[in-house]
Scaffold this active site. Structure first.
Site, short mmCIF file in Angstrom:
data_model
loop_
_atom_site.label_atom_id
_atom_site.label_comp_id
_atom_site.label_asym_id
_atom_site.label_seq_id
_atom_site.Cartn_x
_atom_site.Cartn_y
_atom_site.Cartn_z
N ARG A 44 0.54 2.23 -55.13
CA ARG A 44 0.29 2.05 -56.80
C ARG A 44 0.81 0.89 -57.67
O ARG A 44 1.85 0.30 -57.25
CB ARG A 44 1.27 3.43 -57.11
CG ARG A 44 0.64 4.69 -56.39
CD ARG A 44 1.03 5.86 -57.31
NE ARG A 44 0.35 7.02 -56.72
CZ ARG A 44 -0.82 7.34 -56.71
NH1 ARG A 44 -1.79 6.74 -57.36
NH2 ARG A 44 -1.20 8.43 -56.00
N ASP A 45 0.17 0.40 -58.70
CA ASP A 45 0.32 -0.34 -59.64
C ASP A 45 1.63 -0.11 -60.22
O ASP A 45 1.88 1.08 -60.74
CB ASP A 45 -0.77 -0.92 -60.50
CG ASP A 45 -0.47 -2.27 -61.26
OD1 ASP A 45 0.60 -2.43 -61.81
OD2 ASP A 45 -1.41 -3.17 -60.96
N ASN A 52 -9.52 -10.08 -59.54
CA ASN A 52 -9.71 -10.98 -60.46
C ASN A 52 -9.46 -12.39 -59.27
O ASN A 52 -8.71 -12.30 -58.47
CB ASN A 52 -8.41 -11.16 -61.37
CG ASN A 52 -8.54 -10.15 -62.42
OD1 ASN A 52 -9.44 -9.98 -62.82
ND2 ASN A 52 -7.33 -9.36 -62.53
N VAL A 73 -1.06 -13.07 -59.18
CA VAL A 73 -0.59 -13.43 -57.75
C VAL A 73 -1.85 -13.57 -56.98
O VAL A 73 -2.59 -12.93 -56.81
CB VAL A 73 -0.13 -11.65 -57.39
CG1 VAL A 73 0.44 -11.66 -55.77
CG2 VAL A 73 0.96 -11.12 -58.29
N HIS A 95 -6.41 -9.46 -54.17
CA HIS A 95 -6.04 -7.70 -54.31
C HIS A 95 -7.20 -7.28 -55.14
O HIS A 95 -7.74 -7.72 -56.12
CB HIS A 95 -4.59 -7.59 -54.82
CG HIS A 95 -4.49 -8.29 -56.11
ND1 HIS A 95 -4.33 -9.69 -56.16
CD2 HIS A 95 -4.51 -7.94 -57.28
CE1 HIS A 95 -3.89 -9.88 -57.50
NE2 HIS A 95 -4.22 -8.89 -58.17
N HIS A 149 -7.98 -3.92 -57.52
CA HIS A 149 -7.47 -2.86 -58.56
C HIS A 149 -8.60 -1.75 -58.40
O HIS A 149 -9.73 -1.73 -58.48
CB HIS A 149 -7.38 -3.27 -59.96
CG HIS A 149 -6.36 -4.41 -60.08
ND1 HIS A 149 -5.08 -4.17 -60.52
CD2 HIS A 149 -6.53 -5.64 -59.89
CE1 HIS A 149 -4.41 -5.38 -60.67
NE2 HIS A 149 -5.44 -6.30 -60.30
#
Length: 117
Positions: free
Chosen positions: A31-32, A89, A98, A102, A104
């Site tokens: 989880r973000d 991104n 970061v 990754h 999302h």
């Protein structure tokens, strides 16, 4: 391969706690901390790759594994049928902050336009 200074490498190694949503031998979903929607989960390869291009050039099979876990997360979170967004991104101009690739998984509400001017 890992980067000892990388936040996501430390999360993947279990050195920093996270709220895990899914995990395989090579992929972690968690989880973000600052969710932008009811469902906001990050999906990362456990190995360090700075961005999407680096991952896909080095290990296309792992890139596929990451996408498969993202789809599994969407199903488990109950957003697969209503719709979800997969965001990666890649590079500074994209907003990547970061530099461990990754993705999302975002959903659970209408998300509006993909890019606002």
């Amino acid at each position: 391969m890992t980067d000892t200074d990388c936040l996501f490498c430390k999360l993947a190694a279990g050195e920093i706690p996270s709220t895990k949503v899914a995990e395989t031998e090579r992929v972690l979903a968690f989880r973000d901390l600052y969710p932008k929607a009811p469902t906001h989960v990050l999906v990362i390869p456990k190995d360090h790759y700075a961005n999407v291009a680096e991952l896909t050039a080095a290990d296309p099979a792992l890139a596929g594994d990451v996408l498969a876990v993202a789809a599994e997360v969407a199903a488990a979170e109950g957003v697969a049928d209503s719709g979800w967004r997969l965001i990666a991104n890649s590079g500074p101009d994209s907003g990547q902050d970061v530099f461990h690739v990754h993705f999302h998984v975002v959903g659970g509400k209408p998300l509006g336009p993909m890019v606002s001017a």
